[in-house]
Enzyme design. Sequence first.
Site, short mmCIF file in Angstrom:
data_model
loop_
_atom_site.label_atom_id
_atom_site.label_comp_id
_atom_site.label_asym_id
_atom_site.label_seq_id
_atom_site.Cartn_x
_atom_site.Cartn_y
_atom_site.Cartn_z
N MET A 30 0.69 -1.20 0.03
CA MET A 30 -0.01 -0.03 -0.10
C MET A 30 0.79 1.34 0.11
O MET A 30 0.49 2.48 0.49
CB MET A 30 -0.98 -0.12 0.96
N LEU A 33 6.48 3.22 1.69
CA LEU A 33 7.48 2.13 1.81
C LEU A 33 8.54 2.30 2.69
O LEU A 33 8.97 3.39 3.05
CB LEU A 33 8.19 1.90 0.29
N HIS A 34 8.86 1.15 3.37
CA HIS A 34 9.81 1.10 4.58
C HIS A 34 10.84 -0.09 4.21
O HIS A 34 10.60 -0.95 3.31
CB HIS A 34 9.40 1.18 5.90
N HIS A 37 9.13 -3.36 3.52
CA HIS A 37 8.92 -3.72 1.94
C HIS A 37 10.09 -3.82 1.21
O HIS A 37 10.06 -4.64 0.31
CB HIS A 37 8.19 -2.37 1.40
N ASP A 150 2.02 -9.24 8.99
CA ASP A 150 0.86 -9.48 9.08
C ASP A 150 0.48 -11.31 8.87
O ASP A 150 0.13 -11.43 7.67
CB ASP A 150 0.18 -8.86 7.80
N ARG A 187 2.27 2.60 9.66
CA ARG A 187 1.32 3.26 10.63
C ARG A 187 2.17 3.66 11.65
O ARG A 187 1.65 4.69 12.56
CB ARG A 187 0.32 2.47 11.15
#
Length: 290
Positions: A30, A33-34, A37, A150, A187
């Site tokens: 989504m 990016l960090h 990812h 996740d 988040r």
Amino acid sequence: METIRTVEWMKQVSRKARAEGRLLGFVPTMGALHAGHVSLVRAAQRDCSPVAVSIFVNPKQFGPGEDFARYPRSFEADSALLQSLGVEYLFAPEAAEMYPPGFSSHVDVDGLASRLEGRTRPGHFRGVATVVLKLLEIVDPWRAYFGRKDAQQSRIIEQLVRDFHLDAQIEVCPIVREEDGLALSSRNAYLSAEDRRAATVLYRALGAARQAAGRGERNVARLVAAMREVIAKEPRAAADYVEVVRAETFEPAAMLRGECYALLAVFFGATRLLDNMLIVEENGEFRCEL
Ligand code: AMP
């Protein structure tokens, strides 16, 4: 890097790669990016060529009152990062391209999707499963990469692929953490400085469960109590759920056995963070992967 905005164009690129005998790797995201990812992109690049990354903030997986409108968006920086990593294709459709007027089909993964995240966020996994099925159909990758961050989502996607006989192989990659243990998440950007410091409580709580399991504790109620005790000492944190479940079904476990997950969802004000630890039984001992 080619930026692809339409479904048809993405399908053409995928068909061409397949016709050339190339193995297309796919990383759905989504955006915002960090390093988490990036680890998925690197894993894809190890196994596949070419690699496609999607950036799509999927409206269907956000409930009313959730953070869809304010979800962090940084398309230019994301695009530059992916380019610098050597990603070949960025699939970034508009919502109207993915959900044109009249769109009316959805995917429900029974059982798995109703617990934990599904209980707190009704409809969330329906949105996730629907968009992931669409993305796997459109991109038609050889292999697709997801994060264990996740864990429930990854398990639901494995089930979706099994149930619909999809060809894509699903690869679930380890959690990337900050130096102090906080799992990277888009988040995290919502956290105040105080909440950011307090947020290490998730990692510390999982660490307490790891210690207990290392001492031979198999009783899940006691592992959960150990995690809850750590969280209770952090006044800025409010636990949503603290559970240990079977990795296959995500049903509550009473005793550690086989593969389990310890799963946490914790609020800091309005921001809700997730973390988990995989617990694997090996020769009567428990190996914990944080
Ligand atoms: P998102 O953009 O949040 O939807 O995440 C896209 C993918 O990156 C999902 O498969 C996530 O599980 C994965 N991901 C997010 N954070 C991390 C992390 N800290 N480590 C590994 N993978 C992650």
